[in-house]
Design a protein around this motif. Sequence first.
Motif, short mmCIF file in Angstrom:
data_model
loop_
_atom_site.label_atom_id
_atom_site.label_comp_id
_atom_site.label_asym_id
_atom_site.label_seq_id
_atom_site.Cartn_x
_atom_site.Cartn_y
_atom_site.Cartn_z
N HIS A 1 0.78 -1.17 -0.14
CA HIS A 1 0.02 0.15 -0.09
C HIS A 1 0.79 1.31 0.01
O HIS A 1 0.58 2.27 -0.58
N ASP A 2 2.01 1.19 0.53
CA ASP A 2 2.62 2.35 0.74
C ASP A 2 3.72 2.56 -0.72
O ASP A 2 4.28 3.88 -0.92
N GLN A 3 3.56 1.69 -1.58
CA GLN A 3 4.10 1.94 -2.80
C GLN A 3 3.03 2.26 -3.90
O GLN A 3 3.41 2.52 -5.16
N ALA B 1 -3.81 -5.10 -12.71
CA ALA B 1 -2.54 -4.45 -13.27
C ALA B 1 -2.18 -3.18 -12.27
O ALA B 1 -2.86 -2.80 -11.61
N THR B 2 -0.83 -2.88 -12.57
CA THR B 2 -0.35 -1.81 -11.74
C THR B 2 0.06 -0.84 -13.02
O THR B 2 0.58 -1.28 -13.77
N HIS B 3 0.26 0.26 -13.07
CA HIS B 3 0.80 1.26 -13.86
C HIS B 3 1.54 2.48 -13.08
O HIS B 3 1.32 2.56 -12.09
N ALA B 4 2.53 2.98 -13.98
CA ALA B 4 3.53 3.66 -13.45
C ALA B 4 3.10 5.43 -13.52
O ALA B 4 3.24 5.98 -12.44
N THR B 5 1.87 5.60 -14.00
CA THR B 5 1.16 6.91 -14.08
C THR B 5 -0.22 6.81 -14.26
O THR B 5 -0.90 5.95 -14.53
N PHE B 6 -0.73 7.81 -13.84
CA PHE B 6 -2.40 7.98 -13.62
C PHE B 6 -2.68 7.77 -15.38
O PHE B 6 -3.79 7.15 -15.57
#
Length: 138
Positions: free
Chosen positions: A54-56, A124-129
């Motif tokens: 969560h902190d990442q 998925a996770t993404h680097a930007t909004f």
Amino acid sequence: MAGILRKHAEFEARVIANQMPSHPAQPATAPEPPAESAPVVDDFLPPELRVPSHDQVEGRMMPWPWPVILGDEVVACTACERYRDWLIIATRGQVWLRCRAGHQQLEPRLDTAWFNRHSGPSDATHATFEDCLRHLGH
């Protein structure tokens, strides 16, 4: 009161008697050498299977194609009055609604507990909004 004090004194005497060794102390034996240590095994998941903590993560999003109904009110976009096909964004303890046209508004009647109850697992996770918006088709 005297009876309680007498019982307490008897109890203390029994405790002290049980703590005193009933036989003389035996000489200490030499410690055994440590057993051969087991091999170290890396039990962590490989990096490609790990989920960020969560902190990442700055926030989370989910699509919400239905109207958002709070109480007896259908929530509409304050800019364009659309009332369905939302992206719901949870970040920094707040929940935001984003309509298909890109307008965002804070929804104080929703909280992260509501978001967690209604969201599924992340796919998925993404680097930007913007990467996340593209992934979700917005």
